[in-house]
Design a protein around this motif. Structure first.
Motif, PDB file in Angstrom:
ATOM      1  N   GLU A 432       0.822  -1.219   0.000  1.00  0.00           N
ATOM      2  CA  GLU A 432       0.000   0.000   0.000  1.00  0.00           C
ATOM      3  C   GLU A 432       0.854   1.265   0.000  1.00  0.00           C
ATOM      4  N   LEU A 433       2.162   1.124   0.276  1.00  0.00           N
ATOM      5  CA  LEU A 433       3.077   2.269   0.267  1.00  0.00           C
ATOM      6  C   LEU A 433       3.827   2.333  -1.059  1.00  0.00           C
ATOM      7  N   HIS A 434       3.885   3.510  -1.652  1.00  0.00           N
ATOM      8  CA  HIS A 434       4.555   3.667  -2.945  1.00  0.00           C
ATOM      9  C   HIS A 434       5.670   4.716  -2.916  1.00  0.00           C
ATOM     10  N   ALA A 435       5.649   5.586  -1.909  1.00  0.00           N
ATOM     11  CA  ALA A 435       6.616   6.689  -1.893  1.00  0.00           C
ATOM     12  C   ALA A 435       6.903   7.120  -0.458  1.00  0.00           C
ATOM     13  N   ASN A 436       7.991   7.861  -0.287  1.00  0.00           N
ATOM     14  CA  ASN A 436       8.413   8.291   1.049  1.00  0.00           C
ATOM     15  C   ASN A 436       7.369   9.150   1.753  1.00  0.00           C
ATOM     16  N   ALA A 437       6.609   9.929   0.991  1.00  0.00           N
ATOM     17  CA  ALA A 437       5.622  10.822   1.598  1.00  0.00           C
ATOM     18  C   ALA A 437       4.548  10.065   2.367  1.00  0.00           C
ATOM     19  N   GLN A 438       4.361   8.776   2.067  1.00  0.00           N
ATOM     20  CA  GLN A 438       3.296   7.993   2.688  1.00  0.00           C
ATOM     21  C   GLN A 438       3.749   7.293   3.975  1.00  0.00           C
ATOM     22  N   MET A 439       4.995   7.514   4.391  1.00  0.00           N
ATOM     23  CA  MET A 439       5.495   6.847   5.601  1.00  0.00           C
ATOM     24  C   MET A 439       4.769   7.344   6.854  1.00  0.00           C
ATOM     25  N   SER A 440       4.515   6.425   7.784  1.00  0.00           N
ATOM     26  CA  SER A 440       3.928   6.787   9.079  1.00  0.00           C
ATOM     27  C   SER A 440       5.018   7.354   9.990  1.00  0.00           C
ATOM     28  N   PRO A 441       4.646   8.050  11.076  1.00  0.00           N
ATOM     29  CA  PRO A 441       5.677   8.584  11.997  1.00  0.00           C
ATOM     30  C   PRO A 441       6.634   7.518  12.518  1.00  0.00           C
ATOM     31  N   GLN A 442       6.105   6.321  12.784  1.00  0.00           N
ATOM     32  CA  GLN A 442       6.980   5.254  13.282  1.00  0.00           C
ATOM     33  C   GLN A 442       7.971   4.818  12.219  1.00  0.00           C
ATOM     34  N   MET A 443       7.520   4.740  10.963  1.00  0.00           N
ATOM     35  CA  MET A 443       8.418   4.372   9.868  1.00  0.00           C
ATOM     36  C   MET A 443       9.480   5.438   9.655  1.00  0.00           C
ATOM     37  N   VAL A 444       9.117   6.699   9.849  1.00  0.00           N
ATOM     38  CA  VAL A 444      10.098   7.781   9.731  1.00  0.00           C
ATOM     39  C   VAL A 444      11.226   7.564  10.732  1.00  0.00           C
ATOM     40  N   ARG A 445      10.863   7.189  11.951  1.00  0.00           N
ATOM     41  CA  ARG A 445      11.882   6.946  12.988  1.00  0.00           C
ATOM     42  C   ARG A 445      12.782   5.778  12.611  1.00  0.00           C
ATOM     43  N   ASP A 446      12.188   4.738  12.000  1.00  0.00           N
ATOM     44  CA  ASP A 446      12.960   3.528  11.674  1.00  0.00           C
ATOM     45  C   ASP A 446      13.809   3.686  10.419  1.00  0.00           C
ATOM     46  N   ILE A 447      13.283   4.405   9.429  1.00  0.00           N
ATOM     47  CA  ILE A 447      13.943   4.468   8.116  1.00  0.00           C
ATOM     48  C   ILE A 447      14.816   5.708   7.956  1.00  0.00           C
ATOM     49  N   CYS A 448      14.349   6.839   8.500  1.00  0.00           N
ATOM     50  CA  CYS A 448      15.063   8.112   8.287  1.00  0.00           C
ATOM     51  C   CYS A 448      16.000   8.413   9.457  1.00  0.00           C
ATOM     52  N   LYS A 449      16.906   7.512   9.732  1.00  0.00           N
ATOM     53  CA  LYS A 449      17.836   7.720  10.843  1.00  0.00           C
ATOM     54  C   LYS A 449      18.976   8.641  10.411  1.00  0.00           C
ATOM     55  N   ILE A 450      19.344   9.537  11.306  1.00  0.00           N
ATOM     56  CA  ILE A 450      20.449  10.451  11.014  1.00  0.00           C
ATOM     57  C   ILE A 450      21.498  10.349  12.122  1.00  0.00           C
ATOM     58  N   ASN A 451      22.730  10.674  11.765  1.00  0.00           N
ATOM     59  CA  ASN A 451      23.821  10.565  12.740  1.00  0.00           C
ATOM     60  C   ASN A 451      23.836  11.759  13.696  1.00  0.00           C
ATOM     61  N   LEU A 457      22.682  19.511  13.478  1.00  0.00           N
ATOM     62  CA  LEU A 457      22.278  20.453  12.440  1.00  0.00           C
ATOM     63  C   LEU A 457      20.773  20.723  12.510  1.00  0.00           C
ATOM     64  N   LEU A 458      19.981  19.658  12.654  1.00  0.00           N
ATOM     65  CA  LEU A 458      18.530  19.799  12.688  1.00  0.00           C
ATOM     66  C   LEU A 458      18.082  20.584  13.924  1.00  0.00           C
ATOM     67  N   ALA A 483      18.201  11.902  -0.507  1.00  0.00           N
ATOM     68  CA  ALA A 483      19.235  10.860  -0.447  1.00  0.00           C
ATOM     69  C   ALA A 483      18.986   9.791  -1.510  1.00  0.00           C
ATOM     70  N   ASP A 484      17.719   9.431  -1.714  1.00  0.00           N
ATOM     71  CA  ASP A 484      17.388   8.437  -2.747  1.00  0.00           C
ATOM     72  C   ASP A 484      17.744   8.957  -4.133  1.00  0.00           C
ATOM     73  N   LEU A 485      17.494  10.247  -4.379  1.00  0.00           N
ATOM     74  CA  LEU A 485      17.834  10.831  -5.685  1.00  0.00           C
ATOM     75  C   LEU A 485      19.333  10.797  -5.947  1.00  0.00           C
ATOM     76  N   SER A 486      20.106  10.947  -4.887  1.00  0.00           N
ATOM     77  CA  SER A 486      21.565  10.925  -5.054  1.00  0.00           C
ATOM     78  C   SER A 486      22.137   9.512  -4.937  1.00  0.00           C
ATOM     79  N   GLY A 487      21.260   8.517  -4.708  1.00  0.00           N
ATOM     80  CA  GLY A 487      21.710   7.125  -4.607  1.00  0.00           C
ATOM     81  C   GLY A 487      22.409   6.798  -3.309  1.00  0.00           C
ATOM     82  N   ILE A 491      21.291   9.271   5.112  1.00  0.00           N
ATOM     83  CA  ILE A 491      20.917  10.682   5.006  1.00  0.00           C
ATOM     84  C   ILE A 491      22.105  11.515   5.476  1.00  0.00           C
ATOM     85  N   LYS A 492      22.683  12.276   4.558  1.00  0.00           N
ATOM     86  CA  LYS A 492      23.880  13.053   4.872  1.00  0.00           C
ATOM     87  C   LYS A 492      23.506  14.492   5.244  1.00  0.00           C
ATOM     88  N   LEU A 493      24.514  15.236   5.709  1.00  0.00           N
ATOM     89  CA  LEU A 493      24.280  16.618   6.143  1.00  0.00           C
ATOM     90  C   LEU A 493      23.734  17.488   5.008  1.00  0.00           C
TER      91      LEU A 493
END
Length: 512
Positions: A432-451, A457-458, A483-487, A491-493
């Protein structure tokens, strides 16, 4: 004599087979039962005139027409041909041997010719599912119905052709459409291209990110800066429709009666741009005779709201649920219909009533507080569903007069497709998910991890720019898409920094 013919009723984008029973007996009156609306009741007058003008006759006996199932309301004039054919058979003017093997639909003119109907595609799909041999309908709708395989589709121009066909006096020509060939030949056939846009590289980049991650966008800038021109070219950089998406989109346009005679399939992503005077029902769908609204008409494509603050508050608020759930449920006392609404929202607006707040050359003439009041017409919950806030500045003369061609939509689309492929692999276990915009808040925490550096910075950006709390998840989603567009797997600075740049309306003090 009792004769049965078959038609179909459309609810939402699905069809239900309707049995039309006609019995002729001793008497003088005409009765039609089975919950018909006024248009169906008026069919008697159209049928009588059509039969008389084509050399047939309306029986001067008691004619009882029953439309089953009786608890479903029958609407519209598309049952004219269904009833008329049954009347001819019941009165012995036409043979009824094979009549029950076909779905027969069409609106009759007084001279016996046929007018087009709505919903031919979902009716054809249901006819095949129910095991019917063929579908007889007006010639104008034949191509859209013929994309359904394993169903004989016959486009006719008058009731005379139908009567002669069942009497065995003539053969109807079957409409044949090669669905895959039709789909592939017209794929990505857009009238406009990003190469025609002079300058605005920053805005093009924002729209590329939006297309890659399925993000909603709002463009803020003065009149004449190119907001509408850029928005209209967004579909040209989206991934091409799949055959399934094309069929689903075509069903919606078929139900709304928006397909042209030459079109069998919708092969390019829709772009809908309703005027700001639109009502909430026209936007989301519904009405006394339920029809898809503008959101559903833009399904699998782009919904563009130009001059967003000018839309009525109630109209904007009804968009919250469709943007979140990507489906619209229209519920009434006696029925409930579902319309798909998987759209990308792109909105545009002036920064203030005069249009020149923050303009590099022209001075804003709005009194103090007007800018904030103008922006407050857009509610926080709606703004919360828009990931990218992009400031559009006017193009200078040197860029406008430049002969250099900009990057083509095709090249940008290739990068978008690669980014979408990464996301498809990422969400492989969640169809049911096709793109990053459809991620739930929990998925954001799991997938969009930053150092740690990214967290720092954030944190600084949120404190220094006064970004709101709702901007946090949006920045992470957008940075994941960059990050996906740049391959990049991480997720970098620089990805975070670019995502932060696209949160204009969240900046404290942006509107004074």
């Amino acid at each position: 004599m009792l004769v049965k013919t078959f038609g179909s009723a459309v609810f939402g984008i699905q069809a239900i087979t309707i049995t039309v029973e006609v019995n002729i007996a001793a008497g003088t009156k005409y009765f039609i039962v089975g919950l018909p609306d006024n248009a169906v009741k008026e069919s008697y007058f159209r049928i009588e005139s059509a039969l008389k003008n084509t050399g047939y006759r309306m029986p001067r006996q008691q004619v009882v027409v029953n439309m089953a199932p009786a608890d479903i309301k029958k609407e519209g004039s598309a049952y004219d041909l269904t009833i008329a054919t049954a009347v001819l058979a019941a009165s012995g003017q036409v043979e009824a041997n094979d009549m029950d093997r076909y779905i027969i639909m069409g609106e009759l003119s007084l001279d016996g010719t046929l007018q087009p109907i709505k919903g031919a595609l979902p009716i054809a799909i249901q006819a095949r599912k129910d095991g019917f041999k063929g579908f007889i309908l007006p010639k104008q709708n034949a191509r859209e119905a013929a994309i359904v395989n394993d169903l004989e589709v016959y486009g006719v121009e008058s009731i005379t052709e139908v009567a002669r066909f069942f009497n065995g006096e003539t053969q109807l020509k079957q409409e044949i459409v090669n669905t895959r060939e039709e789909f592939l030949n017209s794929l990505c056939n857009y009238d406009s291209d990003f190469s025609e846009v002079k300058g605005q590289e920053n805005i093009k980049r924002a729209l590329e990110i939006a297309a890659a991650g399925g993000h909603n966008v709002i463009l803020i800038g003065p009149p004449g800066a190119g907001k509408t021109m850029l928005a209209r070219r967004l579909p040209s950089i989206l991934p091409p429709l799949t055959l399934y998406e094309s069929l689903e989109t075509t069903k919606i346009h078929s139900v709304a009666g928006k397909l042209s005679v030459t079109d069998a399939l919708v092969t390019v992503r829709p772009f809908r741009s309703p005027h700001h005077t639109i009502s909430d029902v026209a936007l989301v769908g519904g009405g006394s005779n339920p029809q898809p609204g503008e959101i559903s008409m833009a399904h699998n494509g782009v919904l563009f709201l130009d001059e967003l603050p000018e839309f009525k508050r109630s109209v904007l608020e009804v968009m919250r649920q469709p943007l979140e759930e990507r489906r619209i449920t229209v519920s009434r006392a006696k029925f409930s219909v579902d319309y798909p609404a998987n759209v990308m929202l792109i909105a545009s607006m002036n920064p203030c009533p005069c249009g020149y707040y923050n303009h590099p050359e022209k001075e804003c003439t709005c009194p103090p507080g007007t800018v904030q009041k103008y922006l407050s017409k857009i509610s926080g919950p709606l703004l919360d569903r828009i990931d990218l806030h992009v400031e559009v500045t006017p193009v200078n003369f040197s860029e406008l007069s430049s002969e250099r061609l900009a990057e083509k939509s095709e090249d940008i689309r290739d990068r978008v497709i690669k980014a979408r492929e990464i996301q498809t692999e990422r969400f492989g276990n969640k169809p049911e998910l096709h793109a990053n915009a459809q991620m739930s808040p929990q998925m954001v925490r799991d997938i969009c991890k930053i150092n740690t550096a990214g967290q720092t910075l954030l944190k600084k950006a949120m404190e220094k720019l006064g970004l709101s709390a709702r901007a946090y998840d949006r920045i992470l989603k957008v940075s994941r898409t960059i990050a996906d567009l740049s391959g990049s797997e991480e997720i970098k600075l620089e990805h975070l920094a670019e995502a932060i740049h696209f949160r204009s309306l969240d900046r404290e003090g942006w509107a004074g």
